[in-house]
Write a protein that holds these residues in place. Structure first.
Motif, PDB file in Angstrom:
ATOM      1  N   ALA A   1       0.827  -1.194   0.000  1.00 22.56           N
ATOM      2  CA  ALA A   1       0.000   0.000   0.000  1.00 22.56           C
ATOM      3  C   ALA A   1       0.866   1.249   0.000  1.00 22.56           C
ATOM      4  N   SER A   2       0.337   2.296  -0.617  1.00 20.43           N
ATOM      5  CA  SER A   2       1.039   3.572  -0.673  1.00 20.43           C
ATOM      6  C   SER A   2       0.536   4.471   0.455  1.00 20.43           C
TER       7      SER A   2
ATOM      8  N   SER B   1      -1.378   7.035   2.453  1.00 17.71           N
ATOM      9  CA  SER B   1      -2.696   7.601   2.149  1.00 17.71           C
ATOM     10  C   SER B   1      -2.646   9.127   2.083  1.00 17.71           C
ATOM     11  N   TRP B   2      -1.755   9.745   2.834  1.00 24.52           N
ATOM     12  CA  TRP B   2      -1.723  11.211   2.823  1.00 24.52           C
ATOM     13  C   TRP B   2      -1.198  11.739   1.503  1.00 24.52           C
TER      14      TRP B   2
ATOM     15  N   ARG C   1      -1.778  10.236  -1.400  1.00 17.74           N
ATOM     16  CA  ARG C   1      -2.921  10.087  -2.315  1.00 17.74           C
ATOM     17  C   ARG C   1      -3.949  11.180  -2.092  1.00 17.74           C
ATOM     18  N   SER C   2      -4.199  11.514  -0.838  1.00 21.14           N
ATOM     19  CA  SER C   2      -5.195  12.555  -0.561  1.00 21.14           C
ATOM     20  C   SER C   2      -4.747  13.914  -1.091  1.00 21.14           C
TER      21      SER C   2
ATOM     22  N   ASP D   1      -4.058   4.140  -6.958  1.00 17.15           N
ATOM     23  CA  ASP D   1      -3.588   4.662  -5.672  1.00 17.15           C
ATOM     24  C   ASP D   1      -2.084   4.910  -5.701  1.00 17.15           C
TER      25      ASP D   1
ATOM     26  N   ALA E   1      -0.173   8.422  -5.347  1.00 14.49           N
ATOM     27  CA  ALA E   1       0.878   8.603  -4.337  1.00 14.49           C
ATOM     28  C   ALA E   1       2.173   9.085  -4.986  1.00 14.49           C
TER      29      ALA E   1
END
Length: 294
Positions: A52-53, A55-56, A58-59, A89, A93
């Motif tokens: 997983a990358s 999340s911040w 990606r946001s 995603d 990122a």
């Protein structure tokens, strides 16, 4: 020396970050054929199991991107072959990471001038933000070009197999097994989708959604119409293969006609100045000596 070392470290970090988040491992036709006996949902699950990358990141990328960016990225991923290590995603990122790394690199280069600092921050951030998009688009264009070049030979093989007595599905499997490249992978995926319950026309129409090659779209449309009208598929394949060979020859002739125009600018920039120096140089020197003597 400190600035040079810092600049080198930032460039290395930017390259490694983009490579780690974006670049994919090579996908072979054999690997694609192994997926024929499995469902596409299993491939999607294995794709989601990739690390997983953040999340911040990606946001941040989602907030700075227009609405519907995920759909457009998925479309570009389909054109690039939907590789396992590339997801929407991870691309988002990578865009967020490129934003910060580009801004940091620009700040390091322009920190001595406050006026250039603001401009450099903006330019570096924008460049780093859109770098993953450029890589993704470039990968998609290269893959579509490979499909376009491999299509005539694949159609010839498909026509020979069908005329030899094989069914269309078995002929398509032979093409996927005996050829390499993106077209073989697409043929393997079509077979896989038919294995999990899709009809032939639905699987072929799904293929047109993953490509921008006009010749492949025309071929799929001809096959769909032949199936609906009851036309023998062997005659359709023979005519399509002949047309693909004609189009390939026309593209080669078109590229050959572009060569003189492409050569003109290197000649003007590189060759003509040297010729002028050799031809006009001695005369210019003689004129200068005479004028100076006078």
């Amino acid at each position: 020396m400190v600035l040079v070392v810092g600049l080198g470290c930032l460039l290395l970090a930017l390259a490694l970050g983009v490579v780690a988040l974006v670049l994919k491992p090579p996908v072979t036709a054999a690997g694609s054929l192994a997926l024929i006996e499995t469902s596409y949902s299993a491939a999607v699950v294995s794709k989601q199991e990739v690390g997983a990358s953040p999340s911040w990141l990606r946001s941040i990328a989602l907030r700075l991107s227009p609405a519907g960016v995920a759909v457009r990225l998925q479309r570009r991923l389909d054109l690039a072959g939907n590789p396992p290590s590339w997801t929407t995603d991870r691309v988002l990122a990578a865009k967020g990471l490129g934003l910060f790394l580009g801004a940091g690199l620009a700040a390091l280069l322009t920190f001595r001038s406050p006026g250039w600092l603001v401009l450099g921050l903006a330019a570096g951030a924008v460049s780093g933000f859109f770098l993953p998009d450029l890589l993704l688009v470039n990968a998609g264009q290269k893959r579509q070009e490979k499909i376009r070049r491999a299509l005539p030979d694949a159609l010839d093989m498909l026509t020979v197999c069908v005329e030899a007595g094989l069914g269309f599905d078995a002929s398509l499997a032979q093409v996927a097994r005996n050829t390499t490249g993106p077209l073989a992978q697409e043929c393997a995926r079509v077979l896989q989708e038919m294995q999990i319950g899709k009809s032939r026309s639905e699987a072929l129409r799904s293929l047109t959604e993953r490509t921008t090659v006009a010749e492949l779209r025309a071929f799929v449309s001809a096959l769909a119409q032949a199936g609906e009208l009851g036309v023998p598929i062997a005659s359709v394949l023979r005519e399509q293969a002949r047309e693909m060979r004609i189009r390939r020859r026309q593209r080669a002739e078109e590229q050959a006609q572009k060569v003189p125009v492409k050569i003109l600018f290197p000649l003007i920039v590189c060759l003509f100045p040297a010729m002028f120096v050799v031809i006009i140089g001695p005369g210019a020197i003689s004129i200068a000596r005479v004028l100076m003597h006078l």
